[in-house]
Design an enzyme around this catalytic site. Sequence first.
Site, PDB file in Angstrom:
ATOM      1  N   GLY A  92      27.566  52.008  31.669  1.00  0.00           N
ATOM      2  CA  GLY A  92      26.747  52.896  32.312  1.00  0.00           C
ATOM      3  C   GLY A  92      27.434  53.687  33.295  1.00  0.00           C
ATOM      4  O   GLY A  92      26.737  54.721  33.947  1.00  0.00           O
ATOM      5  N   ARG A  93      28.556  53.335  33.684  1.00  0.00           N
ATOM      6  CA  ARG A  93      29.075  54.185  34.458  1.00  0.00           C
ATOM      7  C   ARG A  93      30.751  54.066  34.581  1.00  0.00           C
ATOM      8  O   ARG A  93      31.709  54.288  35.545  1.00  0.00           O
ATOM      9  CB  ARG A  93      28.971  53.790  36.234  1.00  0.00           C
ATOM     10  CG  ARG A  93      29.241  52.382  36.462  1.00  0.00           C
ATOM     11  CD  ARG A  93      28.568  51.923  37.939  1.00  0.00           C
ATOM     12  NE  ARG A  93      29.101  50.355  38.136  1.00  0.00           N
ATOM     13  CZ  ARG A  93      29.679  50.066  39.063  1.00  0.00           C
ATOM     14  NH1 ARG A  93      30.429  51.131  39.640  1.00  0.00           N
ATOM     15  NH2 ARG A  93      29.698  48.797  39.210  1.00  0.00           N
ATOM     16  N   ASP A 125      22.981  56.043  38.161  1.00  0.00           N
ATOM     17  CA  ASP A 125      23.513  57.650  38.155  1.00  0.00           C
ATOM     18  C   ASP A 125      25.232  57.621  37.632  1.00  0.00           C
ATOM     19  O   ASP A 125      25.490  58.684  37.690  1.00  0.00           O
ATOM     20  CB  ASP A 125      23.518  57.871  39.549  1.00  0.00           C
ATOM     21  CG  ASP A 125      24.404  57.466  40.647  1.00  0.00           C
ATOM     22  OD1 ASP A 125      24.877  56.269  40.430  1.00  0.00           O
ATOM     23  OD2 ASP A 125      24.087  57.314  41.848  1.00  0.00           O
ATOM     24  N   GLY A 126      25.467  56.541  37.221  1.00  0.00           N
ATOM     25  CA  GLY A 126      27.029  56.482  36.683  1.00  0.00           C
ATOM     26  C   GLY A 126      27.968  56.585  37.758  1.00  0.00           C
ATOM     27  O   GLY A 126      29.248  56.739  37.436  1.00  0.00           O
ATOM     28  N   ARG A 176      40.602  51.070  36.243  1.00  0.00           N
ATOM     29  CA  ARG A 176      40.847  49.954  35.938  1.00  0.00           C
ATOM     30  C   ARG A 176      41.697  49.575  34.785  1.00  0.00           C
ATOM     31  O   ARG A 176      41.749  50.554  34.029  1.00  0.00           O
ATOM     32  CB  ARG A 176      39.585  49.178  35.691  1.00  0.00           C
ATOM     33  CG  ARG A 176      39.704  47.878  35.440  1.00  0.00           C
ATOM     34  CD  ARG A 176      38.375  46.969  35.409  1.00  0.00           C
ATOM     35  NE  ARG A 176      37.483  47.461  34.298  1.00  0.00           N
ATOM     36  CZ  ARG A 176      36.270  46.996  34.395  1.00  0.00           C
ATOM     37  NH1 ARG A 176      35.489  46.365  35.422  1.00  0.00           N
ATOM     38  NH2 ARG A 176      35.413  47.355  33.314  1.00  0.00           N
ATOM     39  N   ARG A 183      33.723  42.626  25.253  1.00  0.00           N
ATOM     40  CA  ARG A 183      33.145  41.442  25.889  1.00  0.00           C
ATOM     41  C   ARG A 183      32.308  40.466  24.741  1.00  0.00           C
ATOM     42  O   ARG A 183      32.340  41.017  23.592  1.00  0.00           O
ATOM     43  CB  ARG A 183      32.160  41.989  26.815  1.00  0.00           C
ATOM     44  CG  ARG A 183      32.476  43.000  27.879  1.00  0.00           C
ATOM     45  CD  ARG A 183      31.526  44.050  28.446  1.00  0.00           C
ATOM     46  NE  ARG A 183      32.348  45.213  29.123  1.00  0.00           N
ATOM     47  CZ  ARG A 183      32.133  45.286  30.257  1.00  0.00           C
ATOM     48  NH1 ARG A 183      31.635  44.011  31.184  1.00  0.00           N
ATOM     49  NH2 ARG A 183      32.736  46.010  31.062  1.00  0.00           N
ATOM     50  N   ASP A 255      28.065  39.554  29.232  1.00  0.00           N
ATOM     51  CA  ASP A 255      28.581  40.770  29.128  1.00  0.00           C
ATOM     52  C   ASP A 255      29.638  41.060  29.977  1.00  0.00           C
ATOM     53  O   ASP A 255      30.153  42.091  30.307  1.00  0.00           O
ATOM     54  CB  ASP A 255      27.425  42.102  29.102  1.00  0.00           C
ATOM     55  CG  ASP A 255      26.529  41.785  30.281  1.00  0.00           C
ATOM     56  OD1 ASP A 255      25.883  40.817  30.565  1.00  0.00           O
ATOM     57  OD2 ASP A 255      26.984  42.599  31.245  1.00  0.00           O
ATOM     58  N   ASN A 256      29.826  40.044  30.996  1.00  0.00           N
ATOM     59  CA  ASN A 256      30.731  39.855  31.917  1.00  0.00           C
ATOM     60  C   ASN A 256      32.082  39.059  31.571  1.00  0.00           C
ATOM     61  O   ASN A 256      32.818  39.007  32.603  1.00  0.00           O
ATOM     62  CB  ASN A 256      30.170  39.815  33.146  1.00  0.00           C
ATOM     63  CG  ASN A 256      29.443  40.726  33.703  1.00  0.00           C
ATOM     64  OD1 ASN A 256      29.412  42.120  33.236  1.00  0.00           O
ATOM     65  ND2 ASN A 256      28.457  40.595  34.833  1.00  0.00           N
ATOM     66  N   ASP A 265      35.033  42.540  35.619  1.00  0.00           N
ATOM     67  CA  ASP A 265      33.860  42.838  36.310  1.00  0.00           C
ATOM     68  C   ASP A 265      33.667  42.252  37.661  1.00  0.00           C
ATOM     69  O   ASP A 265      33.408  41.104  37.377  1.00  0.00           O
ATOM     70  CB  ASP A 265      32.444  42.583  35.517  1.00  0.00           C
ATOM     71  CG  ASP A 265      32.460  43.826  34.322  1.00  0.00           C
ATOM     72  OD1 ASP A 265      33.167  44.642  34.388  1.00  0.00           O
ATOM     73  OD2 ASP A 265      31.635  43.575  33.476  1.00  0.00           O
TER      74      ASP A 265
END
Length: 507
Positions: A92-93, A125-126, A176, A183, A255-256, A265
């Site tokens: 999402g970001r 808002d990303g 990163r 994941r 998902d992490n 994450d």
Amino acid sequence: MKFIQRYNQHNPKLYHHQLPSALDNPKLVHLNTKLLSQLGLDTSLIDWQAVIGGQLDDLMAAASKQGDSLDPLAMVYAGHQFGQWAGQLGDGRGLLIAEVLDRAGNIHELHLKGSGKTPYSRHGDGRAMIASTVREYLCSHALSHLGIATSTAIGFVVSDTLIHRGQPERAAALLRVSDCHVRLGHIEWVACYAPEIFPAFIDKLIADYYPQLHRSQTNKATDIVAFVRQIALRTARLIASWQLVGFSHGVMNTDNLNITGSTLDFGPFGFMERFDPTWINNASDHTARYCYQNQPTIGHYNLATSLRHLYQLGLTGAHLRQILLDYENEFIKQYHQGLFAKFGFEAFDSSQQDNLEQLCYDFLYLLQNHALDYTNSFRALIAVVDERQHLSQYAHEYALLDILYQELGHQGKQDWENWLKRYKSAIALYPSPTTTLIDKLSATNPVYVLRNHLAQSAIDGVLNDDFSALNRIFTLLSNPYQYQDISSPNDVHSSPKSQVATVSCLS
């Protein structure tokens, strides 16, 4: 630099191609030049401030010279969050902007975090906050130099782009680096939302991330079982390494966690201060699901929940039960080996293992019962072993031992002395030069971890455009097993138990 393309060869249902949304007037706060060199990434022809700020022109030009192109993409995945099915999630970001080969031929994925809205942003808002960006940058660096499998980061910027998190503040972005951004939640998404491409998806994951297991088109079921076992074993090793340094991830949703067993994450993480196995570092974790002592169990849950989808490809219930048992055994083996090493016990008669386990656990009980600092108490064992032979050389460790003793009440002092007698007796059973034993203790018990107050001091500085605290802490964490002259007592200060704050997921 050598660019390759792997993930965008998957079915297009798995991602959305887009360029980052550039930040206004990005300012480079820190660049990990050592990591850039290790990766073989150019530090002279690439404007990394611009790249991290969302302008990829230099990287695109470098790829073009190789006859290749960059195709940044946002991944879609799903997940179980706090034990509940959350459905479709995704980047999402963040964007996977490139995959590169390092000097040794290893593949690394470059992921730009804070790059703007994607189709998976939902109501976000990303963008990324300065606080969460600083914390991830420092923590990934810390884990890397503690010898723990983890993503790292090339650098980060702050900008004039405003975001709203209760009040307006400047946005940041971080570049990163990880061996894998796939994941467990990717497996869940494809199995649930695109089952027709699931066999091809898993086959490519094996080929890309576990090529040694990718045997032939006629042996798929065997490949699948080996693939699942490797994910489980690597996850066990990762979580054992977290436990040994007192690291709590804080939000171990499916998902992490990735499929190669490297830390991914960094949200409401924390390093243990005063030892408490039930310690909760995530302010949103109202049921203590992700507290320190639960991490091995949550790893087991995540594997069982995600990997059962591979039943349709030849994995059986019997296979998965055995693999989860292998996970448990691998975790116990890795944790005990690491725990013994933290006391200097690396080679011993196996008949003494039960006694040594009890000795080690009794030390942990002592720390818990008397609210002693986890990292500092282990490091103080150097002074115990040295027995005042090298007071100046180990001045830091003697100071830690003095603090430990001062914090013990009457009963605590008695408990400590009783344990010390047993420890010294155990050392005597496996005689080795004192310097060798101290070397073992020094190599397994860090001086520095990223305590929350250290991270906060770096954040406060960056918010005020003062990067000196961040630079100093980065240097300390670059060599965590050695006392450094730039250190201050506050760097190893343990907060009172009542003042150890939880951390928000807000990012």
